[in-house]
Structure formats: structure tokens, C-alpha cells
Design an enzyme around this catalytic site. Sequence first.
Site, PDB file in Angstrom:
ATOM      1  N   GLU A  26       0.850  -1.193   0.000  1.00 60.95           N
ATOM      2  CA  GLU A  26       0.000   0.000   0.000  1.00 60.95           C
ATOM      3  C   GLU A  26       0.885   1.241   0.000  1.00 60.95           C
ATOM      4  OE1 GLU A  26      -3.318   1.029  -0.131  1.00 60.95           O
ATOM      5  OE2 GLU A  26      -2.388   3.007   0.090  1.00 60.95           O
ATOM      6  N   TYR A  63     -28.011   7.882   4.718  1.00 58.93           N
ATOM      7  CA  TYR A  63     -28.357   6.764   5.611  1.00 58.93           C
ATOM      8  C   TYR A  63     -27.557   6.920   6.901  1.00 58.93           C
ATOM      9  CZ  TYR A  63     -24.311   5.087   2.915  1.00 58.93           C
ATOM     10  OH  TYR A  63     -23.101   4.991   2.271  1.00 58.93           O
TER      11      TYR A  63
HETATM   12  C1  LIG Z   1     -19.324   9.088  -3.633  1.00 60.78           C
HETATM   13  C2  LIG Z   1     -19.054   7.616  -3.709  1.00 60.78           C
HETATM   14  C3  LIG Z   1     -19.890   6.719  -3.033  1.00 60.78           C
HETATM   15  C4  LIG Z   1     -19.678   5.347  -3.132  1.00 60.78           C
HETATM   16  N1  LIG Z   1     -20.513   4.492  -2.467  1.00 60.78           N
HETATM   17  C5  LIG Z   1     -20.366   3.156  -2.598  1.00 60.78           C
HETATM   18  C6  LIG Z   1     -21.247   2.261  -1.918  1.00 60.78           C
HETATM   19  O1  LIG Z   1     -22.138   2.689  -1.172  1.00 60.78           O
HETATM   20  N2  LIG Z   1     -21.079   0.916  -2.112  1.00 60.78           N
HETATM   21  C7  LIG Z   1     -20.102   0.410  -2.941  1.00 60.78           C
HETATM   22  O2  LIG Z   1     -20.026  -0.818  -3.097  1.00 60.78           O
HETATM   23  N3  LIG Z   1     -19.233   1.248  -3.573  1.00 60.78           N
HETATM   24  C8  LIG Z   1     -19.346   2.593  -3.421  1.00 60.78           C
HETATM   25  N4  LIG Z   1     -18.459   3.445  -4.044  1.00 60.78           N
HETATM   26  C9  LIG Z   1     -17.365   2.884  -4.867  1.00 60.78           C
HETATM   27  C10 LIG Z   1     -16.205   2.459  -4.016  1.00 60.78           C
HETATM   28  O3  LIG Z   1     -15.748   3.522  -3.202  1.00 60.78           O
HETATM   29  C11 LIG Z   1     -15.041   1.964  -4.872  1.00 60.78           C
HETATM   30  O4  LIG Z   1     -15.520   1.238  -5.972  1.00 60.78           O
HETATM   31  C12 LIG Z   1     -14.122   1.071  -4.057  1.00 60.78           C
HETATM   32  O5  LIG Z   1     -13.582   1.807  -2.988  1.00 60.78           O
HETATM   33  C13 LIG Z   1     -13.006   0.504  -4.939  1.00 60.78           C
HETATM   34  O6  LIG Z   1     -12.146  -0.253  -4.135  1.00 60.78           O
HETATM   35  P1  LIG Z   1     -10.693  -0.642  -4.669  1.00 60.78           P
HETATM   36  O7  LIG Z   1     -10.084  -1.440  -3.574  1.00 60.78           O
HETATM   37  O8  LIG Z   1     -10.780  -1.211  -6.030  1.00 60.78           O
HETATM   38  O9  LIG Z   1      -9.934   0.744  -4.847  1.00 60.78           O
HETATM   39  P2  LIG Z   1      -9.567   1.856  -3.786  1.00 60.78           P
HETATM   40  O10 LIG Z   1     -10.535   1.881  -2.665  1.00 60.78           O
HETATM   41  O11 LIG Z   1      -9.362   3.104  -4.559  1.00 60.78           O
HETATM   42  O12 LIG Z   1      -8.171   1.374  -3.182  1.00 60.78           O
HETATM   43  C14 LIG Z   1      -6.988   1.470  -3.915  1.00 60.78           C
HETATM   44  C15 LIG Z   1      -5.832   1.457  -2.934  1.00 60.78           C
HETATM   45  O13 LIG Z   1      -4.614   1.371  -3.671  1.00 60.78           O
HETATM   46  C16 LIG Z   1      -3.669   2.277  -3.150  1.00 60.78           C
HETATM   47  N5  LIG Z   1      -2.734   2.570  -4.241  1.00 60.78           N
HETATM   48  C17 LIG Z   1      -2.915   3.378  -5.308  1.00 60.78           C
HETATM   49  N6  LIG Z   1      -1.854   3.320  -6.129  1.00 60.78           N
HETATM   50  C18 LIG Z   1      -0.973   2.458  -5.563  1.00 60.78           C
HETATM   51  C19 LIG Z   1       0.301   1.950  -5.955  1.00 60.78           C
HETATM   52  N7  LIG Z   1       0.879   2.332  -7.109  1.00 60.78           N
HETATM   53  N8  LIG Z   1       0.938   1.071  -5.143  1.00 60.78           N
HETATM   54  C20 LIG Z   1       0.361   0.663  -3.969  1.00 60.78           C
HETATM   55  N9  LIG Z   1      -0.848   1.113  -3.548  1.00 60.78           N
HETATM   56  C21 LIG Z   1      -1.519   1.973  -4.354  1.00 60.78           C
HETATM   57  C22 LIG Z   1      -4.496   3.449  -2.684  1.00 60.78           C
HETATM   58  O14 LIG Z   1      -3.816   4.228  -1.716  1.00 60.78           O
HETATM   59  C23 LIG Z   1      -5.731   2.725  -2.102  1.00 60.78           C
HETATM   60  O15 LIG Z   1      -5.515   2.361  -0.752  1.00 60.78           O
HETATM   61  C24 LIG Z   1     -18.616   4.836  -3.927  1.00 60.78           C
HETATM   62  C25 LIG Z   1     -17.758   5.726  -4.574  1.00 60.78           C
HETATM   63  C26 LIG Z   1     -17.962   7.103  -4.458  1.00 60.78           C
HETATM   64  C27 LIG Z   1     -17.021   8.034  -5.169  1.00 60.78           C
END
Ligand SMILES: Cc1cc2nc3c(=O)[nH]c(=O)nc-3n(C[C@H](O)[C@H](O)[C@H](O)COP(=O)(O)OP(=O)(O)OC[C@H]3O[C@@H](n4cnc5c(N)ncnc54)[C@H](O)[C@@H]3O)c2cc1C
Length: 395
Positions: free
Chosen positions: A32, A219
Site C-alpha cells: 500500500e 443513511y
Molecule cells: C461518492 C461515492 C460513493 C460510493 N458508495 C459506494 C457504496 O455505497 N457501495 C459500494 O459498493 N461502492 C461505493 N463506491 C465505490 C467504491 O468507493 C469503490 O468502488 C471502491 O472503494 C473501490 O475499491 P478498490 O479497492 O478497487 O480501490 P480503492 O478503494 O481506490 O483502493 C486502492 C488502494 O490502492 C492504493 N494505491 C494506489 N496506487 C498504488 C500503488 N501504485 N501502489 C500501492 N498502492 C496503491 C491506494 O492508496 C488505495 O488504498 C462509492 C464511490 C464514491 C465516489
Amino acid sequence: MSAPIVIAGAGVGGLTAALSLARAGKRALVLERAPKIEEVGAGFQIAPNAGRILAGLGLEEALAPVALEPQAINIRRGRDGAILARLGLSDSRARWGAPFRVYHRADLQQALLQAALAHDAIEVRVNSRVGDFDDGAGVVRLRVHTPEGVEEAEAIGLVGADGLRSAVRGHLLPTERDAPIYAGLTAWRALVPAELAPAPLRARESNLWMLPGAHVVHYPLRDGGVINVVVIVSEPPRQSEGSAILSLDGPELARSLDRLRPADELRALIEAGAAWRHWPLFARPSLQRWSRGAVTLLGDAAHPMVPFLAQGAAQAIEDAEALGRAFLQLGASVETAFASYEKRRIVRAAKVVHASRRQGAYFHLGGASALARDLAIRALGGRGMLARNAWLYRK
Ligand SMILES: Cc1cc2nc3c(=O)[nH]c(=O)nc-3n(C[C@H](O)[C@H](O)[C@H](O)COP(=O)(O)OP(=O)(O)OC[C@H]3O[C@@H](n4cnc5c(N)ncnc54)[C@H](O)[C@@H]3O)c2cc1C
């Protein structure tokens, strides 16, 4: 000991993938880039399709105490608050095999992190940004940027779970011209102390208010002491903000929405937010493929979506489950497991991306189209509206 599978990113997707791979007997190293693993100040709706998977990974004991289970989703006309449909959620366990839940993001993240740290087969390192990599001959060599400098790491596979602006995606698919583009929509997010919200909006229910060119979702979280509110507005990109995080106070945001004539209760809820954070929403084109050899993508890195079906994290969790399952095939190599994971997930994820976008346009209708939409929602009723999402939630 053989090299691990490296997962770039300790978001919901990366941590769930580590747990799922460990269940399939694989070692996972989660890298991370942030100095600390934390999610701040907002909520997550976790629909049954994802809740079932989290329970299956043994997280129920950790998650149940920090979850809140809304009894219903109220779809409301934004100008007067009339409830067009009430989607009852109390029979979700019987219907979908898991409840609808909402979490404070930090609580969900912590539950996943603690489960990962407790697992012998999982290591999590912070301050470790994954940069470029080479792969071939059964090994992926990657450059990891730490405060001490650049280190080399070896892995039998690399999973890019590094979010919307994924570095792994950029290196894996260098010829894709698919930089994130502004979706024409901005989210404003705040946590409002329940005692400051209008009393009728403090119930243990989710609410969706539709206005022309905007919608609001709210919510309660945790024990109901705080209300998570998201205001989504269709608007052109803002030029001046640079990389600074834009913030408005409640009266400022409420005033900016007055032209849409929100109901008094809704306006009062928005006014009660002390600090609204601006969150521009981005999209990327759907990919034809997201794996090559021993490198693959997961979650927002593979298929970012606008959040109007509340499925971004849920789809990342579905990816994670499918990734682990792909290794349960007898004798599967990393390459064949990644290819079969992609095959299992790519069509469904693209379908959810498109459906989320359509949902946003539907919420934001104005004039005669909004009138027709409201009549259709009333005619369908709560059960009919829920049935429209059966393809998302079903077992
Ligand atoms: C307003 C809003 C409301 C939402 N509400 C919902 C909801 O109610 N329910 C739902 O299911 N989804 C919801 N989402 C979508 C959800 O937030 C994302 O789809 C989800 O967080 C994606 O998870 P992820 O692990 O793929 O990516 P992320 O949560 O973006 O995690 C990526 C991680 O990788 C790390 N990272 C980045 N680049 C590197 C690198 N090069 N090397 C190492 N680490 C790195 C980052 O620091 C981060 O910790 C919402 C989104 C928004 C914008």
C-alpha cells in the site's frame, strides 16, 4: 519459501483479494502506497451480493457489530419529499442470502485489515508504492517505491488493486488510451450528527431524493448517531481547484442547490453538514481484457464506475472472491487462474458499469421525463423496484 502473489493496494478490493487468495492456499503480499491504512469520513452500502462473500470469508463476527441494517430504501421526489416507493429490506437475508448493510468506511477497512494481519499467509506493507514491473518465465519483478528508496520485489503474480488511477493498469496496458475522464458529475460528501438532522430523516432507513440534475442519498451509520449524506450534482468540471481538496460549509452548499428547489427537510439536512468535501467522479472505458500472463487487475483499477448502484466496492469484492476461486481448480498456474478469473468477471463487471451510468441519468431527469419516471416508480412500487436489481443481488 516460494514468492507470494503481490497485491498493489490495500483498499477494500486488495484486502478482500488477499483473504480470498489465502483461503485458496496462496501467500499474498499487499503493498500500500499510503503511510497508514485508513478510510476516512464516509459510508459504504454493502449490498447482499458482496455481504454474502464477506460472510463466506469468515468476517461476520467482525462486521456484524459495526454494521447497520437499514429497514428500507425510500425513493423520494426531491422537491417535496414525497415517497414514491419504499423498498423494504427486512427480508433480504431470506431473499438474497445476506442483509443490506451500511458501514462507516473506516470500520469495514479495519475489519478487513485485522483479518488480513491475523492470517499467516498474508503480509501487509505500507509506504510501498508499486511502480513498473517486468514479467516472464514464471516471475514478476516489480519496483517498489518506499521512503528509503526503490526496492525490487519478486512475485509469482501481480494483482493491481490500486484504484481508479491504477499504476499497474498503466504499465499492463500501455497502449490503451483510457486515462480517467471526468464523468460530468460531482459528489459532495459529509457526515451529519444525527441530532442536527430533521427528526424524520433520522430513521434507520436509506433515502434517495431525486432532483433535476442532482440526487441525494443518505443513511445513518454505526449506532445511528451520524448520518452519511452524499449529494451528486451534474456539473461541468471546476477549473480552479488544482489538487487542493475543495470544501464548502452546509449553508454554502445548500445555497448552491436552491435553484433546484429541494424540499425544506432536505435543505435542512444539507445545511447541517459542517464540512462538505468535493469528490469529482471519473470514468474509464470498459476494457476488452484486464489480465496478461501473471498480471491482472481488480476493483476500480479494472472497472471504475459511477456510484449510483452502490456497487463499486461490491464488484471489487466479487472480483476478489472469483480470483481466489480460480486457484481452487486443480493444478491451476497463476496465468491460467488469472485468465479464468477475468473470463468469469469481465462481462458482469462491464454490465454493472453501464447500468450504474444509466441509473445516474434516470435519477437526474427533469421536466416531463421526471414526471413520467415518478409515475413509473409509483406503479412499480417497492417490490417491483427491488426486483429490477435482482440480477445484482441474487445468489
Ligand atoms: C461518492 C461515492 C460513493 C460510493 N458508495 C459506494 C457504496 O455505497 N457501495 C459500494 O459498493 N461502492 C461505493 N463506491 C465505490 C467504491 O468507493 C469503490 O468502488 C471502491 O472503494 C473501490 O475499491 P478498490 O479497492 O478497487 O480501490 P480503492 O478503494 O481506490 O483502493 C486502492 C488502494 O490502492 C492504493 N494505491 C494506489 N496506487 C498504488 C500503488 N501504485 N501502489 C500501492 N498502492 C496503491 C491506494 O492508496 C488505495 O488504498 C462509492 C464511490 C464514491 C465516489
